[in-house]
Design a protein around this motif. Structure first.
Motif, PDB file in Angstrom:
ATOM      1  N   UNK A  28       0.714  -1.244   0.075  1.00  0.00           N
ATOM      2  CA  UNK A  28       0.115  -0.134  -0.165  1.00  0.00           C
ATOM      3  C   UNK A  28       0.836   1.235  -0.019  1.00  0.00           C
ATOM      4  N   UNK A  29       2.144   1.248   0.863  1.00  0.00           N
ATOM      5  CA  UNK A  29       2.894   2.375   0.697  1.00  0.00           C
ATOM      6  C   UNK A  29       3.479   2.574  -0.685  1.00  0.00           C
ATOM      7  N   UNK A  30       3.928   1.520  -1.280  1.00  0.00           N
ATOM      8  CA  UNK A  30       4.193   1.578  -2.582  1.00  0.00           C
ATOM      9  C   UNK A  30       3.364   2.237  -3.681  1.00  0.00           C
ATOM     10  N   UNK A  31       2.016   1.901  -3.415  1.00  0.00           N
ATOM     11  CA  UNK A  31       1.164   2.309  -4.375  1.00  0.00           C
ATOM     12  C   UNK A  31       0.972   3.788  -4.003  1.00  0.00           C
ATOM     13  N   UNK A  32       0.969   4.241  -2.616  1.00  0.00           N
ATOM     14  CA  UNK A  32       0.525   5.677  -2.465  1.00  0.00           C
ATOM     15  C   UNK A  32       1.882   6.653  -2.928  1.00  0.00           C
ATOM     16  N   UNK A  33       2.943   6.025  -2.898  1.00  0.00           N
ATOM     17  CA  UNK A  33       4.166   6.966  -3.193  1.00  0.00           C
ATOM     18  C   UNK A  33       4.098   7.276  -4.755  1.00  0.00           C
ATOM     19  N   UNK A  34       3.248   6.428  -5.316  1.00  0.00           N
ATOM     20  CA  UNK A  34       2.945   7.067  -6.881  1.00  0.00           C
ATOM     21  C   UNK A  34       2.395   8.603  -6.967  1.00  0.00           C
ATOM     22  N   UNK A  35       1.506   8.844  -5.762  1.00  0.00           N
ATOM     23  CA  UNK A  35       0.964  10.217  -5.853  1.00  0.00           C
ATOM     24  C   UNK A  35       2.143  11.323  -5.566  1.00  0.00           C
ATOM     25  N   UNK A  36       3.168  10.935  -4.917  1.00  0.00           N
ATOM     26  CA  UNK A  36       4.274  11.974  -4.921  1.00  0.00           C
ATOM     27  C   UNK A  36       4.905  12.434  -6.139  1.00  0.00           C
ATOM     28  N   UNK A  37       5.175  11.407  -6.926  1.00  0.00           N
ATOM     29  CA  UNK A  37       5.908  11.748  -8.072  1.00  0.00           C
ATOM     30  C   UNK A  37       7.428  12.042  -7.752  1.00  0.00           C
ATOM     31  N   UNK A  38       8.116  11.392  -6.624  1.00  0.00           N
ATOM     32  CA  UNK A  38       9.303  11.914  -6.161  1.00  0.00           C
ATOM     33  C   UNK A  38      10.376  11.112  -7.246  1.00  0.00           C
ATOM     34  N   UNK A  39      11.382  11.848  -7.696  1.00  0.00           N
ATOM     35  CA  UNK A  39      12.502  11.485  -8.390  1.00  0.00           C
ATOM     36  C   UNK A  39      13.074  10.081  -7.842  1.00  0.00           C
ATOM     37  N   UNK A  40      13.693   9.287  -8.746  1.00  0.00           N
ATOM     38  CA  UNK A  40      14.380   8.094  -8.101  1.00  0.00           C
ATOM     39  C   UNK A  40      15.584   8.508  -7.281  1.00  0.00           C
ATOM     40  N   UNK A  41      16.323   9.611  -7.638  1.00  0.00           N
ATOM     41  CA  UNK A  41      17.624  10.081  -6.857  1.00  0.00           C
ATOM     42  C   UNK A  41      17.182  10.739  -5.493  1.00  0.00           C
ATOM     43  N   UNK A  42      15.778  10.780  -5.094  1.00  0.00           N
ATOM     44  CA  UNK A  42      15.592  11.469  -3.704  1.00  0.00           C
ATOM     45  C   UNK A  42      15.815  10.521  -2.646  1.00  0.00           C
ATOM     46  N   UNK A  52       1.658  10.939   4.570  1.00  0.00           N
ATOM     47  CA  UNK A  52       1.084  10.183   5.637  1.00  0.00           C
ATOM     48  C   UNK A  52      -0.111   9.768   5.173  1.00  0.00           C
ATOM     49  N   UNK A  53      -0.525   8.481   5.759  1.00  0.00           N
ATOM     50  CA  UNK A  53      -1.749   7.967   5.533  1.00  0.00           C
ATOM     51  C   UNK A  53      -2.314   7.374   6.698  1.00  0.00           C
ATOM     52  N   UNK A  54      -3.694   6.996   6.514  1.00  0.00           N
ATOM     53  CA  UNK A  54      -4.580   6.384   7.643  1.00  0.00           C
ATOM     54  C   UNK A  54      -5.509   5.622   7.011  1.00  0.00           C
ATOM     55  N   UNK A  55      -5.470   4.295   7.198  1.00  0.00           N
ATOM     56  CA  UNK A  55      -6.442   3.496   6.519  1.00  0.00           C
ATOM     57  C   UNK A  55      -7.712   3.128   7.516  1.00  0.00           C
ATOM     58  N   UNK A  56      -8.830   3.267   7.153  1.00  0.00           N
ATOM     59  CA  UNK A  56      -9.989   3.078   7.985  1.00  0.00           C
ATOM     60  C   UNK A  56     -10.827   1.955   7.236  1.00  0.00           C
TER      61      UNK A  56
END
Length: 225
Positions: A28-42, A52-56
């Motif tokens: 789930x964390x890997x899926x949500x990191x798509x939302x950030x669009x951070x470069x691989x070099x970060x 941050x996320x919270x699943x309910x």
């Protein structure tokens, strides 16, 4: 004040990616990191994105709250993953004032490093501790130990707790490793009084405690009526 956006996402429980992620917080964390669009070099992509996320899951359909510094790239999620709405948190944060009574909710990862804190007295219900704890080891906290942890952290975050309810939450991971073994999740909610507005704003925007990559640390605040 750091910028922050909060996205409320109603997940599609029939989507194969959703079904997979609901049973694996690492995925789930890997899926949500798509939302950030951070470069691989970060070097620290989650931290730089402020994700941050919270699943309910105690709703007719699962709800996911995702916080990011920048507008999330919703098109980067798999098609049909869920329905999302994003709000800018800055106007809400500006309304917080010392002395205000608020509702709070957080799913946190109460834990302690042995040697820096008193040894925990309580273990997971039905799971007696079978191995000794060693200095420097991180261990999850339960029961009164977890409650005491939240009371300390809430005070540091500028909240005086008026009342607390707590409920253990499942931590789903397909692979058990020493790294994720202490990620024991507990939801805390109730009412509180704001005692330090800058500290509270910082806690909301940066998160509280360990396990922030796995659904812990997102603090939500709403005024009482």
């Amino acid at each position: 004040m750091q910028p922050a956006r909060l996205t409320r996402m109603r997940l599609n429980p029939f989507h194969p990616g959703v079904r997979r992620d609901l049973h694996d917080y690492v995925g789930l964390h890997k899926t949500l990191m798509r939302l950030a669009g951070m470069p691989d070099s970060c070097p620290h992509p989650r931290r730089e994105a402020g994700l941050l996320f919270r699943l309910e899951t105690d709703h007719p359909t699962p709800l996911l709250y995702v916080q990011t510094k920048q507008p999330p790239l919703l098109d980067a999620l798999p098609a049909g993953y869920g329905q999302a709405r994003t709000l800018h948190l800055t106007p809400h944060l500006h309304t917080l004032q010392t002395g205000m009574r608020v509702h709070y909710r957080i799913t946190a990862c109460p834990s302690a490093r042995i040697g820096n804190n008193p040894p925990p007295r309580h273990t997971a219900p039905g799971r007696p501790r079978t191995t000794p704890l060693h200095r420097g080891q991180v261990t999850g906290l339960y029961g009164p130990d977890a409650l005491a942890w939240w009371q300390r952290r809430a005070t540091q975050a500028g909240l005086h707790l008026d009342d607390v309810s707590m409920q253990p939450q499942p931590f789903h991971c397909r692979r058990d490793t020493p790294t994720n073994r202490h990620h024991t999740l507990t939801r805390f909610e109730g009412t509180a009084t704001i005692t330090d507005t800058p500290a509270l704003t910082d806690a909301i925007t940066t998160g509280i405690g360990r396990g922030q990559a796995y659904g812990a640390g997102l603090l939500s605040i709403a005024p009482t009526t």
